[in-house]
Design an enzyme around this catalytic site. Sequence first.
Site, PDB file in Angstrom:
ATOM      1  N   TYR A 179      -1.905  70.334  63.152  1.00 48.80           N
ATOM      2  CA  TYR A 179      -2.963  71.284  62.799  1.00 48.80           C
ATOM      3  C   TYR A 179      -2.395  72.419  61.949  1.00 48.80           C
ATOM      4  CZ  TYR A 179      -7.160  74.042  63.079  1.00 48.80           C
ATOM      5  OH  TYR A 179      -8.292  74.749  62.758  1.00 48.80           O
ATOM      6  N   TYR A 197     -10.041  71.974  54.308  1.00 53.27           N
ATOM      7  CA  TYR A 197     -10.044  72.465  55.682  1.00 53.27           C
ATOM      8  C   TYR A 197     -11.384  72.122  56.304  1.00 53.27           C
ATOM      9  CZ  TYR A 197      -9.642  75.308  59.845  1.00 53.27           C
ATOM     10  OH  TYR A 197      -9.597  75.715  61.156  1.00 53.27           O
TER      11      TYR A 197
END
Lengths: 383, 149
Positions: free
Chosen positions: A290, A335
């Site tokens: 992440y 994103y």
Amino acid sequence: MTRPTHLARHRQAAVVGIHALPFSRNIGTTERHGGALAILGALADAGLSVRDVDGMFRYVWESTTEMEMARILGVPNLKMFGEIDYGGGAGAPTVGLAALAIESGLADVVVVWRSRNRSSGGRPWASQLQATGQDQFERPYGLVRPVDGMALHARYWIHKYGWTPEVTGRVAVTQRQHAQRNPAAMMRKPLSMDDYLGSRMIADPLRLFDCCLETDGAMAMVLTSAERARDLDVVPVHVTGFAMGSGPQMTAMTFYYGEELGRTPNRWVAPELWRNTGLAPRDIDVVQLYDAFTPQIPLAFEEYGFCGEGEAPAYMAEGRNPPYNTSGGGLSEAYVHGFNLLVEGVRQVRGSSTSQVENVRHCLVTSGNVVPTGAIVFSKEPW
Amino acid sequence: MTQGADDRSRAFPVPVPDADTQPFWDGCRGGELRIQRCASCGTWLWQPRPVCSSCQTPGPVWTAVSGDGFVASWTVMRPPTLPAFADRVPYVLLLVELDVGVRLIGYLVDGDGRWLRSDGAAEGVEIGRRVALRFHDQAGTPLPCWTLV
């Protein structure tokens, strides 16, 4: 007592369909619209139809509920559904819930998706001037952006572990190189270490190129049982296991009130993940970590046990780490709250990444690090 | 855009207390920093809560503290931020660890609690620096803040 027959066999789940709409600054449709198209695309990729779907899971932050999406698409009946909270921590846990629904026999074909107009829709924190709950002790000071909270963590990690700016700069440069090979990536301009070091500060010590993109994106994934997957014309990507964790004294989107400054919930997720999968870091061929912000990558290598605490800078500088964030990730591809990392994890196991790693048997995908979070392992072979 | 709408968009975020947090803000109005402490096991607790998370005794006691502590971490706020802060950047945001062991957010302010436009360089802000409590009035709300000592 006789065990109910539908639960008699523990069934493994497999990802059989993925789809992403083109990433953009302005997708020009609602999140509902993008999500619906992404789900239809993933079902087509799997060779399945809406009539086959009987499970749906989403992020809490997804603006379209499972019920609304099922109604729009014409799903006849949802046998299992639900949502996972806490922003970018929800990715792997949402796919994990889908796998659990299949493993338990409560659902057969499960859809998960993330559709977010995070670029054209504006910054969610910009208009929240009434600070309730835990926010009342932060927001009045202007501490509203995700980057501000991360900066407080990053400053401490830099201090504790003696990171130079090049430690995080290497992450930005590496992921940009991956994005340059990915035609779908939003940021494909070359990025040098000098470009990184010269970029302006947003919240010291975090620079512009430490931060992820702001993207309109819609992506979906379809899972079914490994057994049913064999009847489909797809390369099944098996869910070997997943884990979730919060750690102690979690404050939802930050972890600096926790008992020991510097830790993240990944410290608690990692041992559960390795126990649940029966795997160890040495078994992992490629990772999708992440990456809302660059410091999360070296921390994840340490917290998941790829190297020891404090060793990530040397470990990564010497190239001993598995390839990471091979699509360009949140920093350079798009994103989408970490969902693009999950989709890229599937591609790596299928063998269809634009930065394909050879002979991938296992790919680790992690979700947000200073939030309640989780991780999942996708594998070539079934249990 | 009307002038009124513009004013609202440039307003500072305001704390909205609830029954669990009201004593904290009441303390600030009286120039006192209050932190909850468990009467049973002595644990200091932050953020406010109805039960001690160490021994589960209900009703932690609001207790005045000096506010002395050290910089646990810090950042410098820069654009783009909320419109209310647009002409105040750069400024230093502190994560302060009080000597009683809990961590709070606050501005770096000067010795009189006044606003300090700063990137922290001239002041030498660093992790471990001792700080002292000051209250900074922000649009009528006294916010706990800290100054270097």
